[in-house]
Enzyme design. Structure first.
Site, PDB file in Angstrom:
ATOM      1  N   ARG A 114      -9.634   0.540   8.094  1.00 24.32           N
ATOM      2  CA  ARG A 114      -9.194  -0.802   8.462  1.00 24.32           C
ATOM      3  C   ARG A 114     -10.266  -1.574   9.207  1.00 24.32           C
ATOM      4  O   ARG A 114     -10.053  -2.737   9.566  1.00 24.32           O
ATOM      5  CB  ARG A 114      -7.945  -0.710   9.345  1.00 24.32           C
ATOM      6  N   LYS A 159       0.831  -1.206   0.000  1.00 23.55           N
ATOM      7  CA  LYS A 159       0.000   0.000   0.000  1.00 23.55           C
ATOM      8  C   LYS A 159       0.873   1.267   0.000  1.00 23.55           C
ATOM      9  O   LYS A 159       0.657   2.159  -0.809  1.00 23.55           O
ATOM     10  CB  LYS A 159      -0.923   0.034   1.239  1.00 23.55           C
TER      11      LYS A 159
END
Ligand code: B4P
Length: 191
Positions: free
Chosen positions: A89, A14
């Site tokens: 998340r 990421k």
């Protein structure tokens, strides 16, 4: 506005791909991992609290991370768009992000999910641990980060799939090839 979420397990790339996307598309990079590590470095009360979670491979509580993001989005109302790296998340964070953007007349454009098998993730993070000395890149913590990912973060894929925003990108192989696959999705969206 082009608002992109870079999604994936720990070590899926990421941060690596975000750096390339910012360079090409000029978006504002928001990495909750970097923000939290900066707080730890500054030894702030928030940093001390965050470290107690991060060192065990656990997620920092939603209200803390959501509060950080809310402030940041408000402060950057003039940008071309955001790259959200490592946020959301949890489902709670995903819902909060939609609400925060909506308040500013915006929404998520695309979610790019980097797909990498577990053995490769572990290998990459152990290697990074050796080089950078990042304290959460050791075998025990990596295992709990992976478990946390499957338990708490992976359900977000379904959340975004239902919104028609999820694009799965094969995240193994050369960094440039992975980037090219992401560019293809973004450019066809932006046309
Ligand atoms: P993050 O900082 O987000 O880090 P990460 O998920 O571990 O790594 P990333 O996927 O960005 O990997 P990278 O590109 O660096 O999170 C750290 C911790 O912060 C979390 O565990 C949590 O405790 C806390 N946290 C962060 N956000 C939170 C939130 N929203 N809520 C609650 N808690 C939060 O790549 C990894 C390695 O792979 C690098 O060494 C890279 O060089 C290598 N690599 C990349 N691409 C590669 C490729 N194609 N081939 C080979 N190697 C590659």
């Amino acid at each position: 506005m082009l608002n992109i979420v870079i999604f994936g397990a720990p070590g899926s790339g990421k941060g690596t791909q975000s750096a390339k996307l910012i360079e090409k598309y000029g978006l504002k990079h928001v990495s909750t991992g970097d923000l939290l590590r900066a707080e730890i470095k500054a030894n702030s009360p928030l940093g001390q609290m965050a470290e107690s979670y991060m060192s065990k491979g656990q997620l920092v509580p939603d209200e803390v991370v959501i509060g950080m993001l809310d402030e940041l989005i408000k402060k950057n109302s003039d940008v071309e768009g955001f790259i959200f790296d490592g946020f959301p998340r949890t489902l709670e964070q995903g819902k909060a992000l939609d609400e925060m953007l909506e308040k500013n007349g915006q929404s998520i454009s695309l979610v790019l999910s980097l797909e990498v098998k577990d053995e490769e993730l572990v290998e990459r993070l152990l290697k990074r641990g050796e080089i950078s000395g990042r304290s959460d890149d050791n075998r025990e913590t990596i295992e709990s980060r992976l478990k946390v990912y499957y338990d708490q973060t992976a359900p977000l894929k379904e959340f975004y799939r239902r919104q028609g925003k999820l694009h799965e990108i094969y995240g193994e192989g050369s960094i440039d090839d992975i980037f090219a696959a992401m560019e293809k999705v973004i450019d066809s969206f932006a046309q």
